[in-house]
Design a protein around this motif. Sequence first.
Motif, short mmCIF file in Angstrom:
data_model
loop_
_atom_site.label_atom_id
_atom_site.label_comp_id
_atom_site.label_asym_id
_atom_site.label_seq_id
_atom_site.Cartn_x
_atom_site.Cartn_y
_atom_site.Cartn_z
N LYS A 333 0.83 -1.22 0.00
CA LYS A 333 0.00 0.00 0.00
C LYS A 333 0.86 1.26 0.00
O LYS A 333 0.59 2.21 -0.72
N GLU A 336 2.32 1.68 -3.39
CA GLU A 336 1.30 2.07 -4.38
C GLU A 336 0.87 3.52 -4.21
O GLU A 336 0.64 4.22 -5.20
N SER A 337 0.81 3.95 -2.97
CA SER A 337 0.37 5.34 -2.80
C SER A 337 1.48 6.32 -3.17
O SER A 337 1.22 7.51 -3.34
N ALA A 338 2.70 5.82 -3.32
CA ALA A 338 3.79 6.71 -3.76
C ALA A 338 4.13 6.44 -5.24
O ALA A 338 5.19 6.83 -5.72
N LYS A 339 3.22 5.79 -5.93
CA LYS A 339 3.51 5.37 -7.30
C LYS A 339 3.90 6.55 -8.20
O LYS A 339 4.85 6.46 -8.99
#
Length: 419
Positions: A333, A336-339
């Motif tokens: 997570k 992904e949130s720093a993608k």
Amino acid sequence: MARIVMKFGGTSVANVERIKNVARHVAREVNAGHHVAVVVSAMAGKTNELVAYTRETAPLHDAREYDAVVASGEQVTSGLLAIALQEIGISARSWQGWQIPIRTNDAHASARIEGIDPAKLLERFKDGQVAVIAGFQGVAPSGRITTLGRGGSDTSAVAIAAAIQAERCDIYTDVDGVYTTDPRIVAAARRLRRISYEEMLEMASLGAKVLQTRSVELAMNHHVNVMVRSSFEAPEDLAPALAANEGVVGTLVCDEDEIVEQQIVSGIAYSRDEAKVTLLKVEDKPGVAARVFGPLAEANINVDMIVQNISEDGRHTDMTFTVPVADYERAAKVIESAKAEINYKDLRGSTDVVKVSVIGVGMRSHAGVAARMFTALADKGINIQAITTSEIKVSILIDAAYTELAVRTLHSVYGLDKT
Ligand code: ASP
Ligand code: MG
């Protein structure tokens, strides 16, 4: 008169019958003329039960009250052992952490010991009294009860041994020593007579959970000789074996230079507590690793192995790393949130991996240990997904299905099999 510390874990004090057995072990040492401090854990399963109560009462709770609750298991066993000793005619009393005192910092639930004043214990030794000390607990500067983190009574025992300058710190447990690998996987595993602190640290942190890691660090810093032995042998039967040869009945954890016949490799450890994360097509330019591992560090996720290739086209590469299984979802997570900032094409992950490690201080002076490992695994068709090394350890990440095969193969390749 020699001072010794004897520590008994949860399975050794699991019920009154076993506590009486422990009393007979203590009697043997007292009768041999030693001054004895005994450190006890809570009865097996007790601490888990107490932890569960606190969570049931409130998932998020005051850590000081958590400590007040979970420290109680050791209060019970210390009192019971003192009674059992008195019952067989041995002078004894129980000591809670705050009574000695065992001073810690105020990091409740994972406090560190800052100092122990041995004066009161030594005073009682003079009168021939055995000190039965509740492990796992201490007292914060505020005067409140602290606990040392799970498995912490090993650390209590080593700290007491250092404070009273004990000749030995004997850790009695449900195994009779430290093995070259997990005997449940490799029938030919051997008990080691001696192992160095450094090797033990690697074994302990890699899943061979015989001693709490912090207790080994403490023993190393204070040069405390720690003997791991079984409490399930008849207490009286140990006496002749002890007299004949210390190595017969356990494993001594000691300084490297106290080990005469040092092997190049001392043991094979494995840990299933690994999850693998792969980022596909990350940009190959400065700052990318910081953008990946920065957010993970902020989220308090420990990254263990890291593999990054140089890219073929000079622009993109893949990056693989491992995190504890329990943190796998969270790690995914976070990434992904720093993608957008990291800029990668895809994230793949797996928890079906295991880390297998070859450990030995002899690696410092012998070349070829890793090469031998890779060749042996290749011969068995086992694919290596990641590698890390330290001065005394080579670790590889493989498919979990190959755990047994890999451990068995390496155990025999390095000549560790029992003959
Ligand atoms: N009773 C504590 C625990 O279960 C401490 C110990 O046994 O070492 O973690
Ligand atoms: Mg333990």
